[in-house]
Design an enzyme around this catalytic site. Structure first.
Site, PDB file in Angstrom:
ATOM      1  N   SER A 148       0.706  -1.214  -0.145  1.00  8.77           N
ATOM      2  CA  SER A 148       0.037   0.136   0.092  1.00  8.77           C
ATOM      3  C   SER A 148       0.906   1.481   0.215  1.00  8.77           C
ATOM      4  O   SER A 148       2.052   1.262   0.599  1.00  8.77           O
ATOM      5  CB  SER A 148      -0.968   0.158   1.152  1.00  8.77           C
ATOM      6  N   LYS A 203      -4.514  -6.685   3.578  1.00  9.43           N
ATOM      7  CA  LYS A 203      -4.657  -5.422   2.737  1.00  9.43           C
ATOM      8  C   LYS A 203      -6.284  -5.098   2.436  1.00  9.43           C
ATOM      9  O   LYS A 203      -6.610  -4.046   2.237  1.00  9.43           O
ATOM     10  CB  LYS A 203      -3.755  -5.761   1.413  1.00  9.43           C
ATOM     11  N   HIS A 206      -7.322  -3.142   5.137  1.00  7.48           N
ATOM     12  CA  HIS A 206      -6.787  -1.768   5.132  1.00  7.48           C
ATOM     13  C   HIS A 206      -7.805  -0.904   4.088  1.00  7.48           C
ATOM     14  O   HIS A 206      -8.107  -0.025   4.464  1.00  7.48           O
ATOM     15  CB  HIS A 206      -5.353  -2.082   4.681  1.00  7.48           C
ATOM     16  N   ASN A 207      -8.152  -1.539   3.048  1.00  8.88           N
ATOM     17  CA  ASN A 207      -8.562  -0.913   1.894  1.00  8.88           C
ATOM     18  C   ASN A 207     -10.109  -0.447   2.454  1.00  8.88           C
ATOM     19  O   ASN A 207     -10.387   0.657   2.207  1.00  8.88           O
ATOM     20  CB  ASN A 207      -8.610  -1.561   0.457  1.00  8.88           C
ATOM     21  N   GLU A 210      -9.994   2.316   4.796  1.00  5.36           N
ATOM     22  CA  GLU A 210      -9.499   3.480   3.846  1.00  5.36           C
ATOM     23  C   GLU A 210     -10.894   3.940   3.435  1.00  5.36           C
ATOM     24  O   GLU A 210     -11.196   5.023   3.526  1.00  5.36           O
ATOM     25  CB  GLU A 210      -8.766   3.176   2.680  1.00  5.36           C
TER      26      GLU A 210
HETATM   27  P1  NBP Z   1      -1.547  -2.500 -13.513  1.00  7.12           P
HETATM   28  O1  NBP Z   1      -2.426  -3.240 -12.465  1.00  7.12           O
HETATM   29  O2  NBP Z   1      -1.947  -1.569 -14.462  1.00  7.12           O
HETATM   30  O3  NBP Z   1      -0.892  -3.986 -14.276  1.00  7.12           O
HETATM   31  C1  NBP Z   1       0.128  -3.586 -15.442  1.00  7.12           C
HETATM   32  C2  NBP Z   1       1.085  -4.812 -15.540  1.00  7.12           C
HETATM   33  O4  NBP Z   1       0.487  -6.206 -15.678  1.00  7.12           O
HETATM   34  C3  NBP Z   1       1.943  -4.575 -16.580  1.00  7.12           C
HETATM   35  O5  NBP Z   1       3.220  -5.263 -16.160  1.00  7.12           O
HETATM   36  C4  NBP Z   1       1.144  -5.591 -17.723  1.00  7.12           C
HETATM   37  O6  NBP Z   1       2.109  -5.992 -18.615  1.00  7.12           O
HETATM   38  C5  NBP Z   1       0.963  -6.735 -16.737  1.00  7.12           C
HETATM   39  N1  NBP Z   1      -0.164  -7.329 -17.261  1.00  7.12           N
HETATM   40  C6  NBP Z   1      -1.392  -7.186 -17.797  1.00  7.12           C
HETATM   41 BR1  NBP Z   1      -2.158  -5.495 -17.522  1.00  7.12          BR
HETATM   42  N2  NBP Z   1      -2.230  -8.094 -18.271  1.00  7.12           N
HETATM   43  C7  NBP Z   1      -1.343  -9.110 -18.316  1.00  7.12           C
HETATM   44  C8  NBP Z   1      -1.382 -10.538 -18.690  1.00  7.12           C
HETATM   45  N3  NBP Z   1      -2.503 -11.176 -19.167  1.00  7.12           N
HETATM   46  N4  NBP Z   1      -0.226 -11.254 -18.353  1.00  7.12           N
HETATM   47  C9  NBP Z   1       0.875 -10.834 -17.999  1.00  7.12           C
HETATM   48  N5  NBP Z   1       0.971  -9.532 -17.483  1.00  7.12           N
HETATM   49  C10 NBP Z   1      -0.195  -8.866 -17.623  1.00  7.12           C
HETATM   50  O7  NBP Z   1      -0.012  -2.073 -12.996  1.00  7.12           O
HETATM   51  P2  NBP Z   1       0.229  -1.242 -11.371  1.00  7.12           P
HETATM   52  O8  NBP Z   1      -0.800  -0.263 -11.275  1.00  7.12           O
HETATM   53  O9  NBP Z   1       1.507  -0.888 -11.291  1.00  7.12           O
HETATM   54  O10 NBP Z   1      -0.374  -2.338 -10.167  1.00  7.12           O
HETATM   55  C11 NBP Z   1       0.224  -3.660 -10.066  1.00  7.12           C
HETATM   56  C12 NBP Z   1      -0.297  -4.513  -9.054  1.00  7.12           C
HETATM   57  O11 NBP Z   1      -0.254  -3.494  -7.678  1.00  7.12           O
HETATM   58  C13 NBP Z   1      -1.897  -4.464  -9.240  1.00  7.12           C
HETATM   59  O12 NBP Z   1      -2.297  -5.895  -8.883  1.00  7.12           O
HETATM   60  C14 NBP Z   1      -2.459  -3.231  -8.378  1.00  7.12           C
HETATM   61  O13 NBP Z   1      -3.965  -3.706  -8.056  1.00  7.12           O
HETATM   62  C15 NBP Z   1      -1.645  -3.406  -7.200  1.00  7.12           C
HETATM   63  N6  NBP Z   1      -1.454  -2.202  -6.655  1.00  7.12           N
HETATM   64  C16 NBP Z   1      -1.482  -0.909  -7.359  1.00  7.12           C
HETATM   65  C17 NBP Z   1      -1.386   0.288  -6.631  1.00  7.12           C
HETATM   66  C18 NBP Z   1      -1.472   1.642  -7.250  1.00  7.12           C
HETATM   67  O14 NBP Z   1      -1.582   2.644  -6.643  1.00  7.12           O
HETATM   68  N7  NBP Z   1      -1.438   1.343  -8.632  1.00  7.12           N
HETATM   69  C19 NBP Z   1      -1.395   0.464  -5.277  1.00  7.12           C
HETATM   70  C20 NBP Z   1      -1.097  -0.986  -4.629  1.00  7.12           C
HETATM   71  C21 NBP Z   1      -1.264  -2.136  -5.356  1.00  7.12           C
HETATM   72  P3  NBP Z   1       2.089  -5.176 -20.154  1.00  7.12           P
HETATM   73  O15 NBP Z   1       3.135  -4.172 -19.680  1.00  7.12           O
HETATM   74  O16 NBP Z   1       2.947  -6.278 -20.851  1.00  7.12           O
HETATM   75  O17 NBP Z   1       0.786  -4.749 -20.199  1.00  7.12           O
END
Ligand code: NBP
Length: 508
Positions: A148, A203, A206-207, A210
């Site tokens: 988080s 987590k 936590h959400n 939130e």
């Molecule tokens: P995203 O949730 O937007 O996911 C993007 C990533 O997933 C890229 O590396 C993409 O690869 C890969 N991906 C996808 Br989309 N479909 C795929 C598939 N079918 N097979 C393999 N790879 C695939 O990224 P993020 O916002 O960095 O979040 C990552 C994780 O962390 C998520 O689970 C999210 O819920 C969690 N999270 C996010 C936050 C936040 O603030 N953003 C906070 C806490 C937790 P590609 O580049 O090849 O499309």
């Protein structure tokens, strides 16, 4: 179909040459979270190997943000695994759901017993339960870790909540605690949470909390705006003041900043934002889980429903023209009421966290998890969205008594909620008279009054259930006799002449 074939179908490149293992850990998923966590790890002195399904993103990352840092890249799963020191520590930060399973399938042929796969995405905890079990059978340790703090947290110190196969913990502890946020006492906001999907469960809660905190803040803003008729700039200063007291927290701080932000025309931007809330589902998961486990986590539930109500704006527009109510009219000491509002927010927040911990406690029982409760509050003290000074008091409460039955029974919180009560009741009653919705404040107070009530009207409810469905009831011990034995399921023929209670039968 083989694991490799499944992976290829998912677009994951599985084959490439075998290089020298040099990386302390590997991270798959070069979106916002992954990139920032890699940079964070490199800053802390670890060598990190980066990989992504779309491998052009690896090159772009290596040529830009990662340049000159202890970061290496890979262009296939095989090359990635070959670059990792053993036991291999691999974190997935990809979209939750199928991509996680696809990557696990792609990794397995290149792993050895004792290697560790960590899912840092927002996965639903039942998936992490399943993955922990399935991978343990193959000799691979699975860790489902809540992460988080968003982009900023990932880069400079997130709150990390790892759970799963505990055999992995000694191998990842140093990395996790190095990259995690630190509390104001310098303690890492990361510790082992518990078994199976416990990390992702925590987590999720936590959400949910939130959602609750945000809803309470929004209600306070609405009450000041519509109830007290205050301009946004003045409300911002109240939040600024609250941020120096018991409510000191990230969410109060950002609310202050949001309210101070003016558009080019000099008016508050917030007033121009469409009042329809979005949600990604973790609050809903918490509410559903609380219903599944029979725990009255009412504040998070109301916070989810408040977003749902906001989303049906066209209906609300129509209803606003058809359904009447009072016009808010404040008379009295405004400053005194704002103090009451602060107390109402504080008391409701205590209830929300008490409910969250009730859910966590019940989950531990239901799923057979041994949970590290004092550390849960500590993990939320820094790095994450709900970080606050308040969590220091919760950490203290569970450190003093790790078996605390309810947060409200802790000396500090017991006193705090008693002190806040008068102001809290004043606010809830006034907003009801003014016709301003405050579902989170109100449900918190109703919960408090219900929880402290020895005899609830569920006696009548049980009688109704027995009347129409022969669902039976039990007798209060002090009224037990031969007709109504204690501890037995009793049914009465309620339509018998004169409500003839002797017509009772009981099921042994
Ligand atoms: P995203 O949730 O937007 O996911 C993007 C990533 O997933 C890229 O590396 C993409 O690869 C890969 N991906 C996808 Br989309 N479909 C795929 C598939 N079918 N097979 C393999 N790879 C695939 O990224 P993020 O916002 O960095 O979040 C990552 C994780 O962390 C998520 O689970 C999210 O819920 C969690 N999270 C996010 C936050 C936040 O603030 N953003 C906070 C806490 C937790 P590609 O580049 O090849 O499309």
């Amino acid at each position: 179909m083989s694991n490799q074939a499944v992976a290829r179908l998912a677009g994951i490149n599985v084959g490439s040459p075998a290089p020298h293992p040099s990386a302390d850990f590997g991270l798959i998923g070069l979106a916002v979270m992954g990139q920032n966590l890699i940079l964070n790890g490199a800053d802390k002195g670890f060598t990190v190997c980066a990989y992504n399904r779309t491998t052009s993103k690896v090159d772009r990352f290596l040529d830009n943000e990662a340049k000159g840092k202890s970061i290496v890249g890979a262009h296939s799963v095989e090359e990635f695994c070959a670059k990792l020191k053993k036991p291999r520590r691999i974190m997935l930060l990809v979209m939750a759901g199928k991509p996680v399973d696809d990557f696990i399938d792609a990794l397995l042929p290149h792993l050895e017993k004792g290697d560790i796969i960590i899912d840092g995405g927002n996965s639903h905890f039942p998936d992490s339960n399943r993955r922990t079990k399935a991978l343990a059978e193959k000799g691979i340790s699975f860790v489902g870790s809540g992460v988080s703090g968003g982009e900023e947290g990932a880069r400079y110190g997130p709150s990390l909540m790892p759970g799963g196969n505990e055999a992995a913990w000694p191998h990842i502890k140093d990395i996790f605690q190095s990259i995690a946020a630190k509390s104001d006492d310098g303690e890492p906001c990361c510790d082992w949470v518990g078994d199976e999907g416990a990390g992702h469960f925590i987590k999720m809660v936590h959400n949910g909390i939130e959602y609750g905190d945000m809803q309470l803040i929004c209600e306070a803003y609405d009450i000041m705006k519509r109830g007290l008729g205050m301009p946004v700039s003045e409300i911002a200063e109240v939040f600024a003041q609250w941020n120096n007291g018991v409510l000191d927290s990230f969410l109060i701080e950002i609310t202050r900043d949001v309210l101070r932000y003016n558009d080019d025309d000099g008016t508050p931007l917030v007033e121009k934002i469409l009042d329809q809330a979005g949600q990604k589902g973790t609050g809903k998961w918490t509410a559903i889980n609380s219903l599944d486990l029979g725990m009255p986590v009412t504040l998070i539930g109301e916070a989810v429903f408040a977003r749902c109500l906001s989303a049906i704006k066209p209906d609300r527009i129509r209803a606003s023209k058809l359904l009447g109510g009072p016009t808010p009219k404040f008379t009295g000491d405004k400053q005194a009421f704002i103090k009451d509002l602060e107390q109402a927010l504080y008391a409701s927040k205590i209830i929300s966290y008490a409910q969250g911990f009730m859910l966590i406690q019940e989950a531990a029982k239901e799923y057979g998890w041994k949970l590290n409760k004092p550390s849960i509050a500590l993990m939320w003290r820094g790095g994450c969205i709900i970080r606050s000074v308040f969590l220091k008091d919760i950490t203290n409460a569970y450190r003093t008594n790790p078996n605390l039955e309810n947060l409200l029974f802790d000396g500090f919180f017991n006193k705090a909620i008693h002190n806040a009560q008068d102001g809290w009741r004043n606010v809830v009653s006034k907003v009801a008279l003014w016709g301003i919705p405050a579902p989170a404040f109100s449900t918190a107070l109703s919960f408090y009054d219900g929880y402290r009530t020895e005899s609830l009207p569920a006696n009548l409810l049980q009688a109704q259930r027995d009347y129409f469905g022969a669902h039976t009831f039990r007798i209060k011990p002090e009224y037990a006799n031969n007709n109504f034995p204690e501890g037995k399921d009793i049914h009465v023929n309620w339509t018998g002449r004169g409500g003839n209670v002797s017509a009772s039968t009981y099921i042994a």
